[in-house]
Motif scaffolding. Structure first.
Motif, PDB file in Angstrom:
ATOM      1  N   GLY A 277       0.813  -1.194   0.000  1.00 26.98           N
ATOM      2  CA  GLY A 277       0.000   0.000   0.000  1.00 26.98           C
ATOM      3  C   GLY A 277       0.849   1.247   0.000  1.00 26.98           C
ATOM      4  O   GLY A 277       2.087   1.184   0.045  1.00 26.98           O
ATOM      5  N   LYS A 278       0.179   2.370  -0.058  1.00 27.33           N
ATOM      6  CA  LYS A 278       0.865   3.651   0.034  1.00 27.33           C
ATOM      7  C   LYS A 278      -0.035   4.627   0.763  1.00 27.33           C
ATOM      8  O   LYS A 278      -1.265   4.533   0.698  1.00 27.33           O
ATOM      9  N   MET A 280      -0.912   8.623   1.240  1.00 30.52           N
ATOM     10  CA  MET A 280      -0.770   9.885   0.534  1.00 30.52           C
ATOM     11  C   MET A 280      -1.581  10.968   1.232  1.00 30.52           C
ATOM     12  O   MET A 280      -2.674  10.722   1.739  1.00 30.52           O
ATOM     13  N   SER A 283      -1.456  14.698  -3.187  1.00 35.48           N
ATOM     14  CA  SER A 283      -0.484  14.124  -4.125  1.00 35.48           C
ATOM     15  C   SER A 283       0.867  13.862  -3.484  1.00 35.48           C
ATOM     16  O   SER A 283       1.798  13.396  -4.153  1.00 35.48           O
ATOM     17  N   PRO A 285       3.474  11.986  -0.811  1.00 39.75           N
ATOM     18  CA  PRO A 285       3.605  10.773   0.015  1.00 39.75           C
ATOM     19  C   PRO A 285       3.747  11.153   1.484  1.00 39.75           C
ATOM     20  O   PRO A 285       4.362  12.165   1.818  1.00 39.75           O
ATOM     21  N   THR A 313       6.072   3.725   6.612  1.00 39.28           N
ATOM     22  CA  THR A 313       6.110   4.118   5.214  1.00 39.28           C
ATOM     23  C   THR A 313       7.502   4.612   4.807  1.00 39.28           C
ATOM     24  O   THR A 313       8.224   5.209   5.601  1.00 39.28           O
ATOM     25  N   THR A 318       5.275   4.317   0.703  1.00 43.21           N
ATOM     26  CA  THR A 318       4.835   2.936   0.496  1.00 43.21           C
ATOM     27  C   THR A 318       5.115   2.064   1.711  1.00 43.21           C
ATOM     28  O   THR A 318       5.953   2.383   2.556  1.00 43.21           O
ATOM     29  N   THR A 370      -2.429  -3.152  -4.402  1.00 45.29           N
ATOM     30  CA  THR A 370      -1.723  -2.073  -3.720  1.00 45.29           C
ATOM     31  C   THR A 370      -2.765  -1.046  -3.310  1.00 45.29           C
ATOM     32  O   THR A 370      -3.355  -0.366  -4.151  1.00 45.29           O
ATOM     33  N   THR A 372      -4.438   2.274  -1.423  1.00 44.84           N
ATOM     34  CA  THR A 372      -4.124   3.672  -1.167  1.00 44.84           C
ATOM     35  C   THR A 372      -4.868   4.129   0.083  1.00 44.84           C
ATOM     36  O   THR A 372      -6.073   3.886   0.216  1.00 44.84           O
ATOM     37  N   ASN A 374      -5.645   7.591   1.931  1.00 41.17           N
ATOM     38  CA  ASN A 374      -5.549   9.040   1.802  1.00 41.17           C
ATOM     39  C   ASN A 374      -6.787   9.702   2.402  1.00 41.17           C
ATOM     40  O   ASN A 374      -7.582   9.047   3.098  1.00 41.17           O
ATOM     41  N   THR A 377     -10.192   8.036   1.202  1.00 42.43           N
ATOM     42  CA  THR A 377     -10.539   6.791   1.884  1.00 42.43           C
ATOM     43  C   THR A 377     -10.883   7.052   3.354  1.00 42.43           C
ATOM     44  O   THR A 377     -11.708   6.342   3.930  1.00 42.43           O
ATOM     45  N   GLY A 427      -7.701   5.252  -4.442  1.00 39.87           N
ATOM     46  CA  GLY A 427      -7.895   6.326  -3.485  1.00 39.87           C
ATOM     47  C   GLY A 427      -8.769   7.433  -4.031  1.00 39.87           C
ATOM     48  O   GLY A 427      -8.546   8.615  -3.737  1.00 39.87           O
TER      49      GLY A 427
END
Length: 856
Positions: A277-278, A280, A283, A285, A313, A318, A370, A372, A374, A377, A427
């Motif tokens: 996952g990542k 954010m 835009s 990180p 992360t 990530t 993967t 997201t 943010n 979500t 996301g």
């Protein structure tokens, strides 16, 4: 000897002295030198020490460099900052020549700043007193402690059961917080217990731990207690108030199985799958965030979850989760919470960044995903999981509404709603499978996401953007300190500071499209068409969360819990005609009341049509005196109570259609064109008489009747969990309340909250009352009204604003409403051939509705 006899006496004495002094060798006897004090240093300089924290001691060595004994009579600290230093050890009193002793000094700065003082040594040396300079500095803040929520309320549960409550403890300072103990006290302390605690070691500044408490009442009644937390913060111990109440389930007429149709039981101890996952912030990180993966709790709404994995992360935001975790069940709802970190490489570490995402059920994970996490979500999590989310990011459900129950439990359905709202892989809104017949609330979700983004990309948790967000989402029970808690508060209180929050949200354009003007409130709604709806009327929900809709014009519609029509052309035929009423029975079969039929069937006086989820009608009933049937309710024994508008009778049918109320049904002069019916836990019925101002009680055997004057034109009716009866009065814009003791407790009726020609009425799992208003209060659209329930301090008080909820939802002539096991409210719009879903607005209800409201 002759030589000595020749010396006079005086001379002899002199010789003796001469001999004693060295026999003429040239030396003299020295007088002993006085004592003298010398020090190992003239100044003790302490390293920077956090406020209120005591440093390691520094040592001062004192040596007697003189000849006599050095006697130290005192060692004191003086100066403006003397209170910041203290002598922790003193071994110096009487020191022989060329001997040393030591003093140890510690530094405890009360707050940030620089400190100077001196040690004063008083002794018998010539230059007494001597001084040694002391210095030290401090940066940061003292440890602090805050609780979220500020009090713990378990709500109402059944006696003999247990509800979990989670208390988040945050160190609001920068120095380490140490919790030395917890204690429960109060008259009812025995009904509360500490189930677990992660507050067992030093908590760094800005970090959080949690204490989980259980409420386990053995009897009925109201219970209170106090949790005391001992720590190293000024004012210790701190206290948190505890409360809860317990009732017994009343169900004296339960004679058939009222358990939902069987489903394949979930598989326990299900092996997890690796995924990535990542995180954010818009835009950017989020770097260095702590990402925790949880399985939703199962001991109460908002209960403590099961921690499965913790990751940090990378510089790209990530993270990866290895397949080393085990889910409690194959259908366990998994979710992620990201805490802290910084937005972008040049950002500041921000403890206020707390973002979340629902990942789906454990068995839905694949290694190729993967996710997201943010602000989008997070917004969707706050709305979809509203009834299962508590402060600090705990998501959990009651044991009977959790993943361990079945694949259609409330929390599993809520996870499906989340996936309907957003695509958690991208996301962004809406979800991948959002149905084409729905109107996705993209702009509303994005606007809340932009609001959270203003804080996430700011200079830190105490930035203007964050503090304004927290201030405008603060409630009596919780002051937010992060973005997730702020979103939760906003969703739970959708009418608070609407314009101010919208203005704040315009400070970010990270997500678009957004709203072009402030919303009327922050409720989230989705409108669905399709299913061949044609003047939709009654609405009912089965055990799987599917939504049944009766339509006046000869069609029945069925939707999934995410709004997809099961039958694109609806279900027709089967004698469906002029249908206003309907309800789902214990077997998930929809019973629809058809006011009229062809003259060849029941002389045209109508029928009751049964439909299963396959669109098949197992039966059509005409017996028991059916005469323009208009409404149907089910009691806890599974019997169907059908209101006959045409002849003001009441027909009771069993599952086989056999009349239980005689050939022509129950009748009474007190029935005056009834249009709605609801059942209490003892299988007694309450009928709303639209052509009078009364609600009529009918005993289970039809032998006793009694009427209550509640208002003009009763049109809808509902019974809450403790057998209080609520009705909607269409013509005088009020709702009525008949207490379980048979007393009209509403006087001339409760008003306000946007009420205007109220039609449908429903009660949720917390006894809150919800009303669908058939007419518009202001502007073109109708609204939803909310009233305090029977358990509130002021039952019947309007909770929704004067303009109601959802004035911009586009509802037109809302006719009926029903609440599902996730807390979503479903409303049929008679005037626009649509249904409206208000996401997560109400407390969950066990479906189908049999008798009074039940908590799932």
């Amino acid at each position: 000897m002759d030589f000595l006899r020749r010396i006079p006496g005086l001379a002899i004495a002199m010789v003796v002295l001469w001999l004693l002094s060295g026999c003429g060798s040239g030396t003299t006897v020295a007088t002993p030198s006085p004592p003298a004090a010398s020090f190992s240093t003239s100044a003790l300089a302490f390293p920077s020490t956090a406020p209120t924290i005591t440093s390691s001691p520094l040592t001062l060595t004192i040596t007697n460099s003189g000849g006599g004994t050095l006697t130290i009579s005192g060692a004191t600290i003086s100066g403006t900052n003397a209170n910041a230093f203290s002598i922790s050890q003193n071994n110096c009193s009487s020191i022989a020549a060329n001997v040393s002793c030591t003093l140890q000094v510690t530094f405890t700065p009360p707050s940030a700043g620089s400190y100077l003082a001196a040690i004063n040594i008083t002794d018998n040396a010539a230059n007494s007193p001597q001084t040694v300079t002391l210095s030290g500095s401090s940066v940061g803040t003292a440890p602090g402690i805050s609780f979220s929520p500020t009090s713990l309320a378990a709500g109402q549960i059944l006696s003999g059961s247990t509800a979990a409550m989670t208390l988040l403890v945050t160190n609001s300072g920068s120095s380490a917080l140490s919790i030395s103990g917890t204690n429960l006290s109060g008259a009812n302390a025995g009904s509360f217990s500490i189930a677990s605690s992660t507050c067992t070691s030093a908590i760094a500044g800005g970090n959080t731990c949690q204490i989980v408490l259980n409420f386990s009442p053995a009897t009925t009644g109201s219970f209170t207690g106090t949790l005391s937390v001992a720590d190293n913060v000024t004012g210790s111990p701190q206290t948190v108030a505890l409360s809860g109440s317990a009732v017994t389930e009343t169900n004296s007429c339960k004679s058939v199985n009222t358990t939902s149709p069987p489903q394949t039981p979930p598989t326990p101890n299900y092996a997890g799958t690796a995924f990535s996952g990542k995180v954010m912030a818009g835009s950017l990180p989020v770097i260095g965030a702590s990402v925790q993966i949880f399985a939703a709790g199962m001991t109460g709404n908002g209960s403590a979850p099961t921690l499965l994995s913790t990751q940090t992360t990378s510089a790209a935001g990530t993270f990866s989760v290895p397949a080393s975790f085990t889910c409690p069940f194959n259908n366990s709802v998994l979710y992620a919470v990201s805490r802290g970190g910084k937005a972008g490489a040049t950002g500041n570490v921000n403890a206020g960044i707390v973002l979340a995402a629902v990942l789906g059920t454990c068995n839905s994970l694949t290694g190729s995903q993967t996710f997201t996490i943010n602000e989008v979500t997070t917004a969707a999590t706050a709305w979809a999981m509203a009834q299962f989310l508590s402060a600090g990011g705990n998501i959990g459900a009651t044991a009977t509404n959790s993943s361990g129950t079945n694949n259609s439990s409330g929390i599993v359905l809520a996870a499906g709603t989340f996936a309907n709202l957003v695509n958690v892989l991208a996301g962004s809104a809406p979800g991948t499978y959002f149905p084409a017949n729905g109107t996705a609330p993209i702009a509303r979700i994005n606007q809340l996401a932009n609001l959270l983004n203003t804080c996430a990309v700011s200079s830190g948790a105490t930035s203007t953007a964050c503090t304004q967000l927290y201030a405008n989402t603060t409630t009596a029970s919780l002051t937010p300190t992060n973005t997730l808690d702020a979103a939760m508060n906003l969703v739970d209180n959708p009418g608070n500071n609407v314009n101010a929050l919208y203005t704040l949200s315009t400070g970010s354009t990270a997500f678009s499209p957004g709203l072009t003007a402030a919303p009327l409130d922050w409720t989230l709604f989705v409108n669905f068409t399709g299913g061949a709806m044609h003047d939709p009327s009654a609405i009912s929900i089965d055990s799987s969360g599917r939504v049944w809709v009766a339509n006046y014009f000869s069609v029945a519609s069925l939707f999934s819990n995410t709004g997809s029509p099961v039958f694109s052309s609806g279900i027709t035929g089967n004698n469906l005609n002029n249908s206003y009423g309907g309800n789902v029975d214990v077997n998930d079969v929809m019973w629809i009341a058809n006011e009229q039929s062809s003259s060849s069937i029941n002389s045209g006086f109508g029928t009751v049509t049964l439909l299963n989820s396959s669109g098949i009608s197992p039966s059509t009933y005409t017996t028991g005196g059916l005469n323009f049937p208009i409404a149907i309710g089910f009691d806890t024994s599974g019997l169907s109570w059908v209101v006959d508008y045409g002849n003001s009778h009441l027909t009771i049918l069993n599952n086989a259609g056999v009349p239980q109320s005689g050939a022509s049904g129950y009748t009474s002069a007190q029935y005056v064109f009834p249009v709605a019916v609801a059942l209490d836990s003892k299988c007694n019925a309450y009928l709303a008489n639209q052509s009078s101002n009364t609600v009529t009680f009918t005993s289970a055997d039809g032998s006793t009747f009694g009427s209550y004057a509640v208002g003009n034109g009763p049109s809808g009716i509902a019974v809450d969990a403790t057998n209080n009866v609520w009705d909607s009065n269409y013509y005088d814009n009020s709702i009525g309340l008949i207490s379980s003791a048979g007393v009209v407790a509403s006087g001339s009726g409760f008003r306000g909250g946007g009420i205007n020609h109220p039609q449908g009425i429903a009660v949720d799992g917390k006894s809150t009352v919800w009303v669908a208003n058939y007419r518009a209060t202001a502007g073109p659209n109708s609204v939803l009204s909310e009233f305090a329930g029977s358990a509130a301090t002021s039952p019947g008080a309007a909770v929704s604003p004067a303009t109601g909820w959802g004035g911009d939802a586009g509802m037109l002539e809302p006719f009926a409403l029903a609440i599902d096991a996730s807390g979503n409210i479903w409303i049929s719009n008679y005037g626009s051939n649509s249904i409206t879903e208000f996401v997560g607005l109400a407390a969950p209800v066990k479906t189908p509705l049999l008798g009074p409201v039940r908590v799932p």
